[in-house]
Design an enzyme around this catalytic site. Structure first.
Site, PDB file in Angstrom:
ATOM      1  N   HIS A  61     -48.386  96.989  38.845  1.00 57.14           N
ATOM      2  CA  HIS A  61     -48.785  97.471  37.515  1.00 57.14           C
ATOM      3  C   HIS A  61     -47.666  97.322  36.491  1.00 57.14           C
ATOM      4  O   HIS A  61     -46.492  97.519  36.792  1.00 57.14           O
ATOM      5  CB  HIS A  61     -49.345  98.889  37.567  1.00 57.14           C
ATOM      6  CG  HIS A  61     -48.366 100.005  37.792  1.00 57.14           C
ATOM      7  ND1 HIS A  61     -47.694 100.599  36.753  1.00 57.14           N
ATOM      8  CD2 HIS A  61     -47.975 100.657  38.912  1.00 57.14           C
ATOM      9  CE1 HIS A  61     -46.932 101.585  37.240  1.00 57.14           C
ATOM     10  NE2 HIS A  61     -47.068 101.631  38.542  1.00 57.14           N
ATOM     11  N   ASP A 174     -40.460 102.155  37.607  1.00 59.52           N
ATOM     12  CA  ASP A 174     -41.855 102.315  37.986  1.00 59.52           C
ATOM     13  C   ASP A 174     -42.689 101.764  36.841  1.00 59.52           C
ATOM     14  O   ASP A 174     -42.866 102.433  35.833  1.00 59.52           O
ATOM     15  CB  ASP A 174     -42.147 103.796  38.239  1.00 59.52           C
ATOM     16  CG  ASP A 174     -43.606 104.063  38.553  1.00 59.52           C
ATOM     17  OD1 ASP A 174     -44.354 103.116  38.767  1.00 59.52           O
ATOM     18  OD2 ASP A 174     -43.991 105.251  38.579  1.00 59.52           O
ATOM     19  N   GLU A 204     -52.434 101.572  35.415  1.00 58.61           N
ATOM     20  CA  GLU A 204     -52.346 102.212  36.730  1.00 58.61           C
ATOM     21  C   GLU A 204     -52.043 103.689  36.596  1.00 58.61           C
ATOM     22  O   GLU A 204     -52.572 104.527  37.333  1.00 58.61           O
ATOM     23  CB  GLU A 204     -51.251 101.528  37.567  1.00 58.61           C
ATOM     24  CG  GLU A 204     -51.212 101.960  39.032  1.00 58.61           C
ATOM     25  CD  GLU A 204     -50.316 103.168  39.307  1.00 58.61           C
ATOM     26  OE1 GLU A 204     -50.349 103.672  40.445  1.00 58.61           O
ATOM     27  OE2 GLU A 204     -49.579 103.630  38.396  1.00 58.61           O
TER      28      GLU A 204
HETATM   29 ZN   LIG Z   1     -46.094 103.126  39.776  1.00 57.81          ZN
END
Ligand SMILES: [Zn+2]
Length: 347
Positions: A61, A174, A204
Site C-alpha cells: 500500500h 508504513d 489500505e
Molecule cells: Zn501498513
C-alpha cells in the site's frame, strides 16, 4: 541499497485517496522493470511482468495515515479529520504540511486545544487529549488562510528520512518501505517463472480498500501482501509481546486479525529463506491487518500470505527499520518470484 529512492518515497505526501505523488514515483520506477503499467479507477498502480506459470499478485500500500482539513475556523485555525489510526499521545509538538489546491505545501504547527503549561490547573494537566481536539496553526491571518486552504486539503506529517545507526527512520515507513521492497525485488529477481502483478495499492489504512478491487481484476492464484509489522522490542512491553525484533530478518506472517496465511505458502517461503541463508523470523500479530486480509478472499480465494518488515514505533513520525531486515525482505521476495511454481499448495 538505493536509500535515495526510499527517502523520496517516504517523504512524498499521500493519505488514503490522495496517493497521487507516490503513484507518480511508482509509475516512473516501474517503467523498465515490468512489461506494462496500468492505473485503475481507484488509483492502484498495476505493473505486470512475465508470462506462464502461476499468477502472483504482490500488494504494497502507498497510502500513509494523515488528515483532511475538516473546517477552517474564523481565526484561521484548521480542524482536522483523521484518515487512519493515529495515537493521540504521539501527536504532541509536531509539524505538519498542508497541501493546498494551488499546489502549495504550507508548514504548520499541530497542537491541541489547551492553555500553555504554566496556566494549567493540576486536573487540567492530567487530562489526556482526544484526537478531535488537535488543530493546525499555519501562522497566517484568517483571510490569508481562507484564501489558500480549503476543506478537503490533505495534511501530512512533516518529517524526513534519516539514517540512524544501523537503521533508517522516517514518517510513512508504513508502508513506503514495502513499495520500495516490491520495486527492488523486481529489479533483483532473475528470470521469472511466474506471471507477476506488482500492485501499489491505495486506501489500505482505512480498510484495505484498494487491494480489494485490484485483487478482483488481477485474479491471482497466489497473493503476497507486503507491509510493516510491529517490532515492540523496546522498553514498554514484555519479550513475549514484542511480535518481531529488528535486525533479526524479514518477518513471515503466520497470522494477524485480517489473515491466517496459507500454511503451505508459509512453509515454502520459510524453506527458501533457510536454503538461501536469508535471516527471517516468524510473526504472529494479535491486532492489526494488512492487504493480505482482503487479497486472500478475492473472488474464490487464493493462496495468500503477508511478508513484513519489522518496524519500531509504528504509526509515529519516527518509524524505524533495520537495513538488514529491509535487505532480507527484498532478497526473499526476489527469490520467491524465481521459485513460485515449485510450491505445492494443495490442501
Ligand atoms: Zn501498513
Amino acid at each position: 541499497m538505493n536509500v535515495a529512492l526510499l527517502k523520496e518515497l517516504a517523504e512524498a505526501p499521500g493519505i488514503p485517496g490522495r496517493e497521487e505523488r507516490v503513484r507518480d514515483i511508482v509509475r516512473r520506477e516501474m517503467k523498465g522493470l515490468v512489461d506494462s503499467v496500468t492505473t485503475d479507477a481507484m488509483g492502484n498502480v498495476i505493473g505486470r511482468k512475465g508470462s506462464g506459470g502461476p499468477r502472483v499478485m504482490l500488494a504494497a500500500h502507498m497510502d500513509e495515515i494523515g488528515f483532511f482539513v475538516r473546517h477552517v475556523e474564523d481565526k484561521g485555525f484548521l480542524r482536522l479529520q483523521t484518515v487512519g489510526g493515529f495515537d493521540a499521545r504521539q501527536l504532541f509538538a509536531q509539524r505538519v504540511l498542508v497541501h493546498t489546491r494551488k499546489g502549495e505545501s504550507l508548514r504548520g504547527v499541530l497542537t491541541y486545544a489547551t492553555k500553555p503549561t504554566h496556566l494549567l490547573s493540576d486536573s487540567e494537566r492530567n487530562k489526556s487529549p482526544e484526537i478531535t481536539e488537535f488543530f493546525v496553526d499555519v501562522g497566517m491571518g484568517a483571510d490569508a488562510v481562507k484564501e489558500r486552504v480549503s476543506v478537503g486539503d490533505m495534511v501530512t506529517m512533516d518529517r524526513t528520512l534519516e539514517e540512524v545507526g544501523d537503521c533508517l527512520i522516517s514518517k510513512s515507513m508504513d508502508n513506503r518501505v514495502s513499495v520500495f521492497v516490491m520495486l527492488e525485488a523486481l529489479r533483483k529477481a532473475g528470470p521469472l517463472s511466474c506471471e507477476v502483478a506488482a500492485v501499489a495499492t491505495v486506501q489500505e489504512e482505512v480498510g484495505l480498500r484498494g487491494a480489494q478491487t485490484a485483487a478482483f481484476s488481477v485474479d491471482p492464484a497466489i497473493g503476497i501482501a507486503l507491509d510493516t509489522t510491529i517490532a515492540a522490542d523496546h522498553p514498554g512491553g514484555t519479550d513475549a509481546e514484542a511480535v518481531t525484533r529488528i535486525g533479526q530478518g524479514t518477518a513471515i506472517k503466520i497470522m494477524d486479525s485480517s489473515i491466517i496465511s496459507h500454511p503451505k505458502l508459509i512453509d515454502h517461503m520459510r524453506s527458501l529463506a533457510e536454503g538461501a541463508g536469508i535471516p527471517h523470523q516468524m510473526e504472529i500479530l494479535p491486532r492489526g491487518g494488512t492487504d493480505g486480509g482482503t487479497l486472500q478472499r478475492a473472488r474464490g480465494g487464493n493462496v495468500c500470505m503477508t511478508l513484513s518488515v519489522p518496524t519500531r514505533y509504528v504509526h509515529t513520525v519516527n518509524e524505524m527499520i533495520h537495513r538488514k531486515d529491509l535487505q532480507a525482505t527484498i532478497d526473499l521476495l526476489a527469490l520467491y518470484l524465481e521459485h513460485a511454481p515449485e510450491g505445492d499448495y494443495a490442501l
